[in-house]
Design a protein around this motif. Structure first.
Motif, short mmCIF file in Angstrom:
data_model
loop_
_atom_site.label_atom_id
_atom_site.label_comp_id
_atom_site.label_asym_id
_atom_site.label_seq_id
_atom_site.Cartn_x
_atom_site.Cartn_y
_atom_site.Cartn_z
N THR A 73 0.84 -1.20 0.00
CA THR A 73 0.00 0.00 0.00
C THR A 73 0.88 1.24 0.00
OG1 THR A 73 -0.10 0.05 2.41
CG2 THR A 73 -1.84 -1.18 1.27
N THR A 74 0.39 2.30 -0.60
CA THR A 74 1.18 3.51 -0.72
C THR A 74 1.26 4.30 0.58
OG1 THR A 74 -0.76 4.71 -1.53
CG2 THR A 74 0.73 3.75 -3.18
N ALA A 75 0.42 4.01 1.56
CA ALA A 75 0.42 4.77 2.81
C ALA A 75 1.47 4.31 3.80
CB ALA A 75 -0.96 4.68 3.46
N ASP A 76 2.12 3.21 3.55
CA ASP A 76 3.02 2.62 4.53
C ASP A 76 4.51 2.83 4.23
OD1 ASP A 76 2.49 1.53 6.93
OD2 ASP A 76 2.45 -0.54 6.26
N PHE A 77 4.85 3.78 3.36
CA PHE A 77 6.24 4.03 3.01
C PHE A 77 6.87 5.02 3.98
CE2 PHE A 77 5.15 1.77 -0.72
CZ PHE A 77 6.32 1.37 -1.31
N SER A 78 8.20 5.10 3.95
CA SER A 78 8.96 6.01 4.81
C SER A 78 8.32 7.39 4.84
CB SER A 78 10.39 6.16 4.28
OG SER A 78 11.00 4.91 4.11
N ASP A 79 8.23 7.95 6.04
CA ASP A 79 7.69 9.29 6.27
C ASP A 79 6.26 9.46 5.79
OD1 ASP A 79 10.09 10.03 7.46
OD2 ASP A 79 10.91 10.87 5.61
N GLY A 80 5.56 8.36 5.50
CA GLY A 80 4.18 8.46 5.02
C GLY A 80 4.08 9.02 3.61
N ILE A 81 5.19 9.04 2.89
CA ILE A 81 5.21 9.59 1.53
C ILE A 81 4.60 8.58 0.57
CG2 ILE A 81 6.70 10.35 -0.37
CD1 ILE A 81 8.64 11.41 1.78
N ASP A 82 3.65 9.03 -0.21
CA ASP A 82 3.03 8.20 -1.23
C ASP A 82 3.99 8.11 -2.42
OD1 ASP A 82 1.58 7.10 -3.34
OD2 ASP A 82 -0.19 8.34 -3.00
N PRO A 83 4.55 6.93 -2.70
CA PRO A 83 5.53 6.82 -3.78
C PRO A 83 4.93 6.95 -5.18
CG PRO A 83 5.04 4.68 -2.90
CD PRO A 83 4.32 5.66 -2.03
N THR A 84 3.62 7.06 -5.27
CA THR A 84 2.98 7.29 -6.57
C THR A 84 2.63 8.76 -6.76
OG1 THR A 84 0.74 6.85 -5.73
CG2 THR A 84 2.00 4.95 -6.55
N SER A 85 3.04 9.60 -5.82
CA SER A 85 2.69 11.01 -5.85
C SER A 85 3.30 11.73 -7.05
CB SER A 85 3.14 11.70 -4.57
OG SER A 85 2.79 13.07 -4.61
N ALA A 86 2.49 12.55 -7.69
CA ALA A 86 2.98 13.41 -8.76
C ALA A 86 3.20 14.82 -8.24
CB ALA A 86 1.99 13.42 -9.92
N SER A 87 2.94 15.02 -6.94
CA SER A 87 3.09 16.33 -6.31
C SER A 87 4.41 16.41 -5.56
CB SER A 87 1.95 16.57 -5.32
OG SER A 87 0.72 16.50 -5.97
N ASP A 88 4.81 17.63 -5.24
CA ASP A 88 6.02 17.87 -4.46
C ASP A 88 5.85 17.31 -3.05
OD1 ASP A 88 8.38 18.96 -3.34
OD2 ASP A 88 7.32 20.82 -2.84
N VAL A 89 6.80 16.49 -2.60
CA VAL A 89 6.74 15.90 -1.26
C VAL A 89 7.95 16.30 -0.41
CG1 VAL A 89 5.31 13.93 -1.99
CG2 VAL A 89 7.82 13.74 -2.05
N ALA A 90 8.67 17.35 -0.80
CA ALA A 90 9.89 17.75 -0.09
C ALA A 90 9.63 18.02 1.39
CB ALA A 90 10.51 18.97 -0.74
N ALA A 91 8.51 18.62 1.72
CA ALA A 91 8.20 18.96 3.11
C ALA A 91 7.96 17.72 3.97
CB ALA A 91 6.99 19.88 3.18
#
Length: 161
Positions: A73-91
């Motif tokens: 599932t995409t919710a269980d990755f490091s820092d809660g970052i969705d690895p399918t995200s097309a948006s900026d996740v730097a924060a």
């Protein structure tokens, strides 16, 4: 006594279009690699990015982070970052494992690196995650080029005979 040999798998492409035109100080993940059936102990990763044609800082860098999960599932990755995200996740980068800081300090430069996904950074026996992704943080001072980026990996296993 058993003989141990390294078994390199087939080089597999990772689509890198998610980082096309990635703005300075923004981060996006590359697609997830599913290691659940391959069961590789490590992976040899090749990454290259093309910097913008102007505005690159003389002190610019690109940071690569490991996002990992034991769940698909995409919710269980490091820092809660969705690895399918097309948006900026730097924060959202808090505790993800820093893989590399690459010099990215010249206009139109092609930044290239080949590294072991886990053995180099964890300073221990390789332990490739069940699911993993590489997160790219652009700190070059300018947006990355609109195209020309590449990523791939080769699974590494050990054979005993």
């Amino acid at each position: 006594m058993a003989t141990q040999t390294i078994n390199y798998g087939t080089e597999t492409a990772i689509t890198a279009t998610n980082i096309n035109s990635l703005a300075n100080n923004q981060a996006k993940p590359l697609p997830v690699v599913d290691n659940s059936s391959t069961k590789a102990i490590d992976a040899k990763v090749h990454f290259e990015a093309t910097l913008g044609s102007s505005g690159v800082s003389a002190t610019g860098t690109i940071e690569l982070y490991l996002l990992e999960s034991t769940e698909s599932t995409t919710a269980d990755f490091s820092d809660g970052i969705d690895p399918t995200s097309a948006s900026d996740v730097a924060a959202s980068i808090k505790n993800a494992t820093l893989l590399r800081i690459l010099n990215a300090n010249a206009n139109s430069q092609v930044v290239k690196v080949i590294f072991d996904l886990t053995a180099d950074v964890r300073n221990e026996l390789a332990n490739c995650p069940k699911y993993w992704s590489v997160l790219v943080l652009n700190k070059s001072g300018a947006a990355l080029a609109a195209s020309g980026h590449e990523a791939n990996y080769t699974a590494i296993k050990m054979d005993f005979a």
